[in-house]
Design an enzyme around this catalytic site. Structure first.
Site, PDB file in Angstrom:
ATOM      1  N   GLN A   1      41.192 115.205  64.820  1.00 24.40           N
ATOM      2  CA  GLN A   1      41.993 116.675  64.755  1.00 24.40           C
ATOM      3  C   GLN A   1      41.930 117.250  63.417  1.00 24.40           C
ATOM      4  OE1 GLN A   1      45.888 116.644  66.657  1.00 24.40           O
ATOM      5  NE2 GLN A   1      44.792 117.809  68.328  1.00 24.40           N
TER       6      GLN A   1
ATOM      7  N   GLY B   1      42.141 121.406  67.760  1.00 22.87           N
ATOM      8  CA  GLY B   1      43.573 121.649  67.736  1.00 22.87           C
ATOM      9  C   GLY B   1      44.033 122.780  68.537  1.00 22.87           C
TER      10      GLY B   1
ATOM     11  N   ASP C   1      43.563 124.609  71.394  1.00 27.14           N
ATOM     12  CA  ASP C   1      42.927 124.479  72.605  1.00 27.14           C
ATOM     13  C   ASP C   1      44.038 125.310  73.665  1.00 27.14           C
ATOM     14  OD1 ASP C   1      44.845 122.502  71.778  1.00 27.14           O
ATOM     15  OD2 ASP C   1      44.136 121.027  73.315  1.00 27.14           O
TER      16      ASP C   1
ATOM     17  N   GLU D   1      57.964 124.039  71.727  1.00 26.54           N
ATOM     18  CA  GLU D   1      56.589 123.979  70.887  1.00 26.54           C
ATOM     19  C   GLU D   1      56.245 125.365  70.622  1.00 26.54           C
ATOM     20  OE1 GLU D   1      52.250 122.168  72.195  1.00 26.54           O
ATOM     21  OE2 GLU D   1      53.517 122.982  73.866  1.00 26.54           O
TER      22      GLU D   1
END
Length: 505
Positions: free
Chosen positions: A153, A270, A272, A450
């Site tokens: 990542q 990262g 995605d 998030e």
């Protein structure tokens, strides 16, 4: 502000996983257990499996140990039929909610938050796990599951190490990390990640075929997984961004091997997914991304600093020269003087893709941009700035890393980039917008999320999200860390004003 800051401090403990909790960490909502109900835990072939198994048995409750099955990874190239957790020696903090493993770039932000809140030992544990992954698995992993072995990542290793060292001042620990830094750097700067045409790097997953976590994921309300939805899109839309035949076989209505390679590589980035490299980022393997190369520039400059700090200053100039060359290439190939932005460079077409994305602030954060370039980038803030902070791009694609969604890591990178070049008022304003949104929703729900819809100032993302997982996970590691970092970065008067506003609502 006390309740939300206390919530963040508690979350570091709530989401900590250690080998004592291995039975919990091994559980994977993206997969199924073995036929006997146990979950596999894999150990590197170069590790002493018997010693690790004995240590785990001694540290776990007997009933919990019976819930896992210890296995050694097969030889390189051999497929893994039954995926499982990868062993790590030290405790770590998971991002939150359904995520039950240690992620790559999430862990840098989590470590930053831990250091800020005085939990330096746990931050060091996570850095040690990074180093262990490099030594045992070849790189820092997307996360410590077997289906992530083929990719990494975004590389925040040296940032993480220096953040911990800044509190411990343990020079021997930092020096011992140098071989792992060099090994991980080689992962990113050797082919196939290196593109010889440009001397810059790209994201490139080393595996083939569909990503196992996508195949195993739950479908949408109609039972379709993400790959089904993508095939449907290719069937029904005309796409001018790239040659679709590379990624979709229309005659057979199936995705190609190159699509799966690109899809995996997009997950290494990262981001995605987004529309940044065309629909579903399917053309990503033909690009030198501005984010990755800015991070590698930082890695080069920071490795030079680490070498000087640990008494190896004679080797530092090699790394500084690598950084100078990379900065020159970034500014020659990725800078668009007409738009005043940094874009990703298509090395096949020899042109940038003019797709406004928040990664345009990475060269400011890393210090690659000139003062004039920074001014031009700041002039494009209206493309991104919204009532709740910065939207990730200027495009509504239905992807979770596009408009109208805002993610904490990019708020912090943009704000830090602005501060580095003297744009304090803009940095304060964006910080206050994002902080007030997170605080507003925390007061309603008692949770930090998030990602957020920064246009409509709400955490409900499912209605506008088509591709990517439609849930909005609570916890949440990097949002927690960025909240405290942005709050600390505000002038005292603005922190006081935000605190008063929080009390008054």
């Amino acid at each position: 502000m006390e309740p939300i800051l206390e919530y963040i401090k508690r979350a570091w403990t709530t989401f900590t996983r250690s080998n004592q909790d291995l039975a919990t960490a091994a559980t994977d909502p993206k997969q199924r257990p073995l036929a006997d109900g146990r979950w596999p835990v894999y150990i590197s072939r170069t590790e002493e499996a018997a010693r690790v198994a004995q240590s785990l048995r001694a540290g776990m409750k007997a009933a919990d140990f019976e819930k896992i099955e210890i296995r050694t990874l097969p030889a390189d190239g051999k497929p893994i039929a039954e995926h499982g957790l990868l062993y790590l020696p030290r405790p770590y903090v998971v991002p939150g909610s359904r995520f039950n493993e240690m992620y790559g770039w999430d862990s840098f932000f989590i470590s930053m938050g831990l250091v800020r809140d005085g939990n330096v030992e746990l931050a060091r544990d996570m850095a040690d796990n990074f180093l262990y992954e490099i030594r045992q698995y070849g790189k820092i992993l997307n996360a410590n599951r077997t289906y992530y072995l083929a990719r990494s990542q975004p590389p925040f290793l040296t940032e993480t190490l220096l953040g911990v060292y800044g509190r411990t001042h343990d020079g021997k620990w930092l020096e011992d990390a140098i071989p792992a830094i060099e090994k991980y750097y080689q992962y990113w700067t050797s082919e196939p990640h290196l593109t010889p045409k440009t001397g810059l790097s790209r994201y490139y997953d080393l595996g083939d075929g569909p990503a196992p976590e996508v195949v195993a994921a739950e479908g949408d309300p109609h039972g379709k997984n993400e790959y089904d939805l993508i095939r449907e899109y290719f069937r029904t839309h005309r796409i001018a961004d790239y040659d679709v035949s590379q990624y979709y076989d229309a005659a057979r209505d199936r995705l190609t091997a190159q699509f799966y390679k690109a899809d995996r590589s997009m997950r290494e980035s990262g981001f995605d997914p987004s529309n940044r490299f065309g629909p579903f980022s399917a053309d990503i393997i033909h690009y030198n991304p501005v984010c990755l190369n800015s991070l590698l520039y930082l890695m080069e400059t920071q490795t030079a600093k680490i070498l000087e700090t640990t008494g190896h200053g004679g080797d530092a100039e090699t790394w500084r020269e690598r950084a100078r060359q990379r900065a020159a290439r970034i500014n020659r190939l990725l800078w668009d003087p007409d738009r005043g932005m940094y874009f990703d460079y298509n090395f096949e077409r020899r042109q940038v893709r003019q797709y406004p994305f928040l990664t345009t602030f990475y060269p400011l954060w890393a210090g690659v941009a000139s003062q004039d370039q920074a001014k031009r980038v700041v002039g494009n803030l209206p493309l991104f700035e919204r009532p709740g902070g910065l939207q990730t791009s200027a495009t509504y694609s239905g992807d979770q890393w596009d408009a109208p969604f805002g993610w904490a890591p990019l708020q912090w990178i943009a704000v830090e980039g602005l501060r580095r070049y003297g744009y304090q008022a803009e940095a304060d304003r964006i910080s206050e917008r994002f902080l007030s949104l997170v605080l507003q929703e925390y007061r309603k729900q008692g949770e930090i999320m998030e990602k957020y819809d920064v246009v409509n100032r709400r955490p409900d993302v499912a209605l506008k999200l088509i591709y990517g997982y439609r849930s909005n996970e609570a916890g949440f590691g990097w949002t927690n860390a960025v909240f405290t970092a942005l709050f600390d970065g505000l002038p005292a008067a603005d922190r006081k004003e935000l605190t008063i506003a929080a009390r008054g609502k």
